[in-house]
Design an enzyme around this catalytic site. Sequence first.
Site, mmCIF file in Angstrom:
data_model
loop_
_atom_site.group_PDB
_atom_site.id
_atom_site.type_symbol
_atom_site.label_atom_id
_atom_site.label_comp_id
_atom_site.label_asym_id
_atom_site.label_seq_id
_atom_site.Cartn_x
_atom_site.Cartn_y
_atom_site.Cartn_z
ATOM 1 N N GLU A 110 1.058 -0.943 -0.077
ATOM 2 C CA GLU A 110 -0.078 -0.458 0.081
ATOM 3 C C GLU A 110 0.995 1.058 0.269
ATOM 4 O OE1 GLU A 110 -3.246 1.190 -0.770
ATOM 5 O OE2 GLU A 110 -2.438 2.700 0.061
ATOM 6 N N ALA A 111 0.792 1.711 -1.210
ATOM 7 C CA ALA A 111 1.309 3.903 -1.385
ATOM 8 C C ALA A 111 1.293 4.114 -0.263
ATOM 9 C CB ALA A 111 1.039 4.050 -2.502
ATOM 10 N N HIS B 117 -16.014 9.047 -8.865
ATOM 11 C CA HIS B 117 -16.686 7.279 -8.863
ATOM 12 C C HIS B 117 -15.906 6.801 -9.772
ATOM 13 C CE1 HIS B 117 -21.045 8.398 -6.807
ATOM 14 N NE2 HIS B 117 -19.900 7.910 -6.203
HETATM 15 C C1 LIG Z 1 -13.775 10.648 -1.735
HETATM 16 C C2 LIG Z 1 -14.342 9.894 -1.652
HETATM 17 C C3 LIG Z 1 -16.113 9.755 -1.814
HETATM 18 C C4 LIG Z 1 -16.398 8.775 -2.401
HETATM 19 N N1 LIG Z 1 -18.192 8.401 -1.747
HETATM 20 C C5 LIG Z 1 -18.680 6.878 -2.434
HETATM 21 C C6 LIG Z 1 -19.361 6.999 -1.614
HETATM 22 O O1 LIG Z 1 -20.732 7.354 -0.650
HETATM 23 N N2 LIG Z 1 -19.960 5.520 -2.145
HETATM 24 C C7 LIG Z 1 -19.150 4.988 -2.654
HETATM 25 O O2 LIG Z 1 -19.452 3.347 -2.598
HETATM 26 N N3 LIG Z 1 -18.258 5.137 -3.487
HETATM 27 C C8 LIG Z 1 -17.796 6.274 -3.102
HETATM 28 N N4 LIG Z 1 -16.657 6.692 -3.589
HETATM 29 C C9 LIG Z 1 -15.752 5.717 -4.876
HETATM 30 C C10 LIG Z 1 -15.362 4.810 -3.778
HETATM 31 O O3 LIG Z 1 -14.180 4.830 -3.176
HETATM 32 C C11 LIG Z 1 -13.979 3.930 -5.202
HETATM 33 O O4 LIG Z 1 -14.946 3.755 -6.384
HETATM 34 C C12 LIG Z 1 -13.313 2.729 -4.861
HETATM 35 O O5 LIG Z 1 -12.837 2.549 -3.100
HETATM 36 C C13 LIG Z 1 -12.557 2.284 -5.995
HETATM 37 O O6 LIG Z 1 -12.165 1.056 -5.583
HETATM 38 P P1 LIG Z 1 -10.659 0.734 -5.666
HETATM 39 O O7 LIG Z 1 -9.963 -0.219 -5.238
HETATM 40 O O8 LIG Z 1 -10.827 0.818 -7.126
HETATM 41 O O9 LIG Z 1 -9.533 2.053 -5.611
HETATM 42 P P2 LIG Z 1 -8.997 2.487 -3.926
HETATM 43 O O10 LIG Z 1 -10.106 2.278 -2.937
HETATM 44 O O11 LIG Z 1 -8.813 3.901 -3.997
HETATM 45 O O12 LIG Z 1 -7.358 2.020 -3.752
HETATM 46 C C14 LIG Z 1 -6.526 2.124 -4.691
HETATM 47 C C15 LIG Z 1 -5.804 1.746 -3.273
HETATM 48 O O13 LIG Z 1 -4.494 1.993 -4.432
HETATM 49 C C16 LIG Z 1 -3.123 2.434 -3.450
HETATM 50 N N5 LIG Z 1 -1.647 2.197 -4.798
HETATM 51 C C17 LIG Z 1 -2.014 3.090 -5.690
HETATM 52 N N6 LIG Z 1 -1.097 2.629 -6.650
HETATM 53 C C18 LIG Z 1 -0.022 2.244 -5.797
HETATM 54 C C19 LIG Z 1 0.913 1.407 -5.854
HETATM 55 N N7 LIG Z 1 1.712 1.690 -7.374
HETATM 56 N N8 LIG Z 1 1.566 1.000 -4.967
HETATM 57 C C20 LIG Z 1 1.050 0.578 -4.410
HETATM 58 N N9 LIG Z 1 -0.195 1.537 -3.824
HETATM 59 C C21 LIG Z 1 -1.742 1.612 -4.344
HETATM 60 C C22 LIG Z 1 -3.928 3.525 -3.612
HETATM 61 O O14 LIG Z 1 -3.137 3.982 -1.994
HETATM 62 C C23 LIG Z 1 -5.371 2.621 -2.646
HETATM 63 O O15 LIG Z 1 -4.841 2.873 -0.993
HETATM 64 C C24 LIG Z 1 -15.731 7.818 -3.241
HETATM 65 C C25 LIG Z 1 -14.588 7.577 -3.753
HETATM 66 C C26 LIG Z 1 -13.878 9.268 -3.241
HETATM 67 C C27 LIG Z 1 -12.446 9.974 -3.736
#
Ligand SMILES: Cc1cc2nc3c(=O)[nH]c(=O)nc-3n(C[C@H](O)[C@H](O)[C@H](O)COP(=O)(O)OP(=O)(O)OC[C@H]3O[C@@H](n4cnc5c(N)ncnc54)[C@H](O)[C@@H]3O)c2cc1C
Length: 541
Positions: A39-40, A476
Site C-alpha cells: 500500500e502506497a 466514481h
Molecule cells: C471522497 C470520495 C468519496 C466517495 N464516496 C463514495 C460513496 O459514498 N460510495 C461509494 O460507493 N463510492 C464512493 N467513492 C468511490 C469509491 O470509494 C471507489 O470507487 C472505490 O474505493 C474504488 O476502489 P479501488 O479498489 O478501485 O480503488 P481505491 O479504493 O482507491 O484503492 C486503491 C489503493 O491503491 C493504492 N495504490 C495505488 N497505486 C499504488 C501503487 N503503485 N503501489 C501501492 N499502492 C498503490 C492507493 O493508495 C489506494 O489505497 C468515493 C470516492 C472518494 C475519493
Amino acid sequence: MSERPTSVYDYIVIGSGAGGAVVANRLSADPATSVLLLEAGGPDRNPMHLVPKGFYFTMNSPRSSQKYRTEPYGSGVTAEWAKGRVLGGSTTINGMVWNRGWAPDYDALEQQGMIGWNWERFVQAFRAIEDHELGPGPVRGVGGPVPVSIASPPEEASDAMIEAMGKHGIGFVEDPNGTDDDRVGYVASNIKRGTRMSAARAYLRPARKRRNLTILTHTEADRLVLDGTRVTGVEARTRSGSTVFDVRREVIVAGGPLESPQLLERSGIGRPDVLDAAGIPVVVASPRVGENLREHRGVTLQVSLSGVEGFNKQASSFRRQMWAGFKYLFTRSGLIAHGGYNVVAAYRSDPASSRPDTHAFFTPISTSRVNPISGRLVVDKSPGARFVVSATYPTSAGSVHVTSPDPTKPPRVVASFLETQHDRDLAVKVLRKGREILATEPFSRYVTQELEPGPQVSTDEEIIEFTRDSGVAGLHTLGTCAMGPDDDDVVDGHLRVRGVEGLRVVDSSVFPQMPSGNCSAPTQALAWIASDIIIADNAVR
Ligand SMILES: Cc1cc2nc3c(=O)[nH]c(=O)nc-3n(C[C@H](O)[C@H](O)[C@H](O)COP(=O)(O)OP(=O)(O)OC[C@H]3O[C@@H](n4cnc5c(N)ncnc54)[C@H](O)[C@@H]3O)c2cc1C
C-alpha cells in the site's frame, strides 16, 4: 505495519482499497498461500478514519488522499479529484454510500461477452459480503464482513423530500437497494454503530494476524518486473529505498482507476504512442490501457429553507459543532455518525426512459459560501438543503496516461464531461427534474430561494455549460483497464492482463461502464468474484 518481507510470495497485491483488500483477505484465507499486500499510503490510524463525517477532513488531507488535477475542459476550467492513499484506499475517505447497483447493469456485462459476469453472481457476492441491519433477503446478506446500516433517525426536511418524490411516482423503500424500480429511501451505508467500516476494517483487520499475509504500508509499486512477458516481481519504493519483491504465481494490481493504468504503462504495457512519448520501451502493446475513463457529472441544487430546522444550525457554529462532537463521542449518534447524505433516490428523468437514469442525494445542509482563506465550503447559518442529481450512465469517456517513467510525475488526466449528445440531453433532463421535485409539495412549502445554480441558469445551453464547468464529480472514476471480450481489451473475463502472464487487475478500473450510482460496493463484489476465479484458476494448474 512493517513486518519484514520474505523474498518471494505466491501472490503480490498492489493497493489495499475496495478491490485489493478483498483479494488480500480471500487469498490469504488459505494458510498454505503467502500473500504480500503493498500500500502506497500509510496506516489508517487517524481517529477521523473511523468517524463517518470525518471524510470532510481526510479527503483533503495529503496523509490520507492524493489529488489529481485534470487537463482544462469546457471553458478552460480544471478539477481536482481526490483518491484514497491510505490503508483501505478510497473506502477510508469516502462517503460510505452502500449502493449495490441494479441487476440489468451486471447482466449487461455478460451480454457484452464477459461470460459469467452477471447479476446472479454479483448478488451471491453481495449476500456473502454484507452484514445488513435489515436482516437477510433475496438481495441482502447477513454475517458477512461489511456491516450495512440505514441512516436514522428520520428528519423533517428529508421526510418532506421523500413525500414530494412520491408525487413523481418515486416510491419510498426501507432498503434503497431492494428494488430496481424508481425509488427513494434513507441512505444505506457501510457504518456500524456510528463507525466507518472501510475495506481495511472489514477485510484486513480480521486477517492481519495471519502469518501468511504481509501488509506493507508506505510502499509504492513503481513498476512490474517482467521476464519477457511473464511477471516475476514488483519493484517498489519504501521509506528506506527501492526494493524488489518476487512472486511465484501472480501479481494482482488494485491501485484504483487512476493508478492501475499508470503502473501498467510504467511497466511497458499500454498504448505504444503514449509509451513512446513518455520514453518507456513497449513490452506489450495494449491500446486501451488508460482509455475509457468514466466519471459521474452531477449538479448540486442548493436551496434556502424556512419553517424547518434541518442540520445547518447544528453544523454552523463552533459551539454546536463541539456539542455534536461530544454527543458523538459518548453515544456514537447524531449528525457526525452519518455519511454525507440522508436520502438517496434513483428515478427516471423522463417517463419515456426504459429504466431509472438518475441518481440523487439529499441532505438538509447547505454550503452556499466558500471561506476565502481556507478555500473550504462554509455551512450556512440559516436552514438550507442540498440535492445532488447526476445521470447514472455517462457515455463520455476520458483518459489517464503517464507522461514519464518517473512515478512521482503527475499523469495527464483528461476529464470528458458531457461530450456526447446522450450526456448533454440527460444533463438537461436531470437538472429540470431536480427542480420539479424541489418545487413539489410538501417540500416546496419550506423553500425560500434556489441558491445554486440560481435562476440565471435556465436554458438548455446554460444548464449544459453549468453542469460541465461548475458541476460536481462523483469521484466514481472507473473503466481505465476495462474488461472485454476483444483482443485489444485490457483484461479478459478472468481479469488477466492480455499479453502478459501472471498479471491481473482487480479494482474499479476493470468495469467497462458504470454499474450504478456509487462504486465501492460493486468493486468489493467484483473483487469477491475475482478471488474465486483466481483461486480456481490456480487450483487447476
Ligand atoms: C471522497 C470520495 C468519496 C466517495 N464516496 C463514495 C460513496 O459514498 N460510495 C461509494 O460507493 N463510492 C464512493 N467513492 C468511490 C469509491 O470509494 C471507489 O470507487 C472505490 O474505493 C474504488 O476502489 P479501488 O479498489 O478501485 O480503488 P481505491 O479504493 O482507491 O484503492 C486503491 C489503493 O491503491 C493504492 N495504490 C495505488 N497505486 C499504488 C501503487 N503503485 N503501489 C501501492 N499502492 C498503490 C492507493 O493508495 C489506494 O489505497 C468515493 C470516492 C472518494 C475519493
